[in-house]
Design a protein around this motif. Structure first.
Motif, short mmCIF file in Angstrom:
data_model
loop_
_atom_site.label_atom_id
_atom_site.label_comp_id
_atom_site.label_asym_id
_atom_site.label_seq_id
_atom_site.Cartn_x
_atom_site.Cartn_y
_atom_site.Cartn_z
N GLY A 188 48.85 54.72 59.95
CA GLY A 188 50.27 54.69 60.29
C GLY A 188 50.52 53.75 61.45
N LEU A 189 49.57 53.68 62.36
CA LEU A 189 49.74 52.77 63.50
C LEU A 189 49.81 51.32 63.04
CD1 LEU A 189 49.94 52.16 66.49
CD2 LEU A 189 47.45 52.34 66.65
N THR B 78 49.63 59.25 56.62
CA THR B 78 48.66 60.22 57.13
C THR B 78 49.29 61.62 57.21
OG1 THR B 78 47.79 58.45 58.49
CG2 THR B 78 47.19 60.68 59.15
N LYS B 79 50.59 61.68 57.43
CA LYS B 79 51.26 62.95 57.67
C LYS B 79 51.61 63.64 56.34
CE LYS B 79 50.57 61.67 61.81
NZ LYS B 79 51.43 60.87 62.66
N ASP C 173 60.52 53.79 62.30
CA ASP C 173 59.43 54.71 61.97
C ASP C 173 60.09 55.98 61.47
OD1 ASP C 173 57.39 56.60 61.98
OD2 ASP C 173 56.39 55.74 63.73
C1 LIG Z 1 50.96 59.76 63.48
C2 LIG Z 1 52.08 58.82 63.63
C3 LIG Z 1 51.90 57.46 63.46
C4 LIG Z 1 50.55 56.83 63.22
O1 LIG Z 1 49.87 57.31 62.12
P1 LIG Z 1 48.27 57.21 62.06
O2 LIG Z 1 47.98 57.18 60.61
O3 LIG Z 1 47.75 58.43 62.74
O4 LIG Z 1 47.86 55.94 62.75
C5 LIG Z 1 53.00 56.64 63.54
N1 LIG Z 1 54.21 57.13 63.84
C6 LIG Z 1 54.42 58.44 64.03
C7 LIG Z 1 55.79 58.92 64.33
C8 LIG Z 1 53.36 59.33 63.95
O5 LIG Z 1 53.57 60.62 64.18
#
Ligand SMILES: *Cc1c(COP(=O)(O)O)cnc(C)c1O
Length: 396
Positions: free
Chosen positions: A89-90, A210-211, A186
């Motif tokens: 996600g990053l 990822t979430k 985001d």
């Molecule tokens: C977790 C998260 C990310 C990054 O996701 P990863 O896959 O852990 O790198 C980006 N934005 C938000 C709002 C997040 O909660």
């Protein structure tokens, strides 16, 4: 089973599209799901085909049937011109800046931004000649006063990380687009199921897959969706140039998660709201930060723009020592302590956003805690927290 035409598919409701998207059993030897295709090399039947790269897939870095299936499912939710995937996600947050910003540009970033993205904006972007200004997430149309002649893009995250400020996206988009400035978002908290980013004019919508997409705390993945074909083309250019790839297994697991995402959110959204209300009634809790609660400052905009919530929210405790907070949290048996969220399990973590905010000063008096409500029985979760509050009181 008869194959649907594209217009027939587009007319279906979102839940149905989420079940069907990216599946073509005639491409999967008859199996329901797409195969996990691993690979670097793609072989071509003839010299002529190779010279013009005449193939559906040309090389492992340029995609695969498994990844395409994931992108189709993500795209059906986003409703933009096209989606790309990457390995976290990053990376989904940082890559659009590489695709759209250039040296000499000014970039406005919400002070409530996901902290690792702030780290990127502070440590990497200045090296490439991009100037970053953080702004109050609640600025709304006032964003226009921060525009400079070289402002290229505005980064939004709504609700914001940890403190969950709900941004006035329509006001920010109107102000930015009037000056030909892009707006990126985001959208991980709401997911495209609960906030239709492109409909609100968001040019580039980012999702930490990822979430809730993956949904089982076993994959790191990100997606980026572009609103128009032109934006998609520019995004894709950077994608190809940088060699961004994701593993076939991760694409597969995320697609598998997406199939049940609407059902999980349907369970987790009310569970989060019920838990937030339960916490709001506790004497140890000073304030609950959850946009779906009518008392929340972000509620009116959330209600106007969003169609739902997830199960991530925060609380501010009455002033108490960190020792007492640790006594509460360390003894929990159902809430794991750790970053990330969106899985099937409940999580908790203490946070202190005052350490790094630069444009705003959060007015918290007591310790702040973020909770993610999973799929456990709510009564068990309440009992776990109830015992935690008893430890908190005893340690005070
Ligand atoms: C977790 C998260 C990310 C990054 O996701 P990863 O896959 O852990 O790198 C980006 N934005 C938000 C709002 C997040 O909660």
């Amino acid at each position: 089973m008869k194959k649907l035409s594209k217009p027939e598919f587009a007319r279906l409701r979102e839940k149905t599209r989420l079940v069907l998207a990216g599946r073509d059993s005639s491409d999967s030897y008859g199996f329901v799901n797409p195969p996990i295709v691993r690979g670097s090399t793609v072989v071509y039947p003839t010299t002529e085909d190779f010279l013009v790269r005449k193939a559906r897939y040309s090389y492992g870095t340029s995609g695969s049937p498994t990844i395409d299936a994931l992108l189709a499912a993500a795209g059906t939710m986003e409703g933009g011109a096209g989606v790309l995937a990457c390995s976290s996600g990053l990376l989904a947050c940082t890559l659009p800046t590489l695709a759209f910003l250039r040296a000499g540009d000014h970039f406005l970033v919400t002070d409530s931004v996901y902290h690792p993205m702030r780290n990127f904006c502070d440590r990497m972007l200045p090296r490439y000649g991009v100037e970053v200004t953080y702004y109050d997430p609640l600025i709304g149309e006032g964003i226009a006063e921060l525009f400079k002649p070289n402002t290229r893009a505005v980064w939004t995250e709504s609700p914001g990380s940890q403190t969950l400020e709900v941004q006035d996206i329509p006001a920010i988009v109107a102000a930015a687009h009037a000056r030909d400035i892009m707006v990126m978002m985001d959208n991980t908290w709401a997911t495209p199921l609960h906030f239709d980013a492109h409909k609100f004019g968001i040019d580039v919508s980012v999702q930490a897959g990822t979430k809730y997409y993956a949904g089982h705390s076993d994959v790191l993945i990100g997606t980026v969706s572009a609103r128009t074909p032109e934006l998609y083309a520019q995004l894709k250019l950077s994608w190809d140039a940088l060699g961004v790839i994701i593993a076939a297994e991760d694409a597969y697991l995320t697609l598998r998660g997406i199939r049940t995402m609407a059902v999980r959110l349907k369970e987790q959204m009310p569970a989060g709201i019920e838990m937030a209300n339960w916490l709001a009634a506790r004497p140890e809790v000073a304030r609950v930060i959850h946009p779906a609660l009518p008392a929340d400052p972000g509620h009116a905009i959330w209600k106007r723009d969003f169609t739902g919530a997830c199960s991530l929210f925060s609380i501010e405790l009455q002033p108490v020592t960190m020792k007492a907070v640790a006594a509460m949290l360390d003894g929990l048996t159902l809430f794991g302590m750790g970053a990330s969220w969106g899985g099937y399990e409940s999580l908790v973590l203490p946070f202190d956003c005052k350490r790094y905010r630069t444009a705003t000063t959060p007015g918290f008096q007591g310790p702040t805690i973020r909770l993610h409500i999973g799929l456990e029985d709510l009564e068990d979760l309440k009992a776990d927290l109830d015992a935690g509050f008893a430890r908190l009181r005893a340690a005070r």
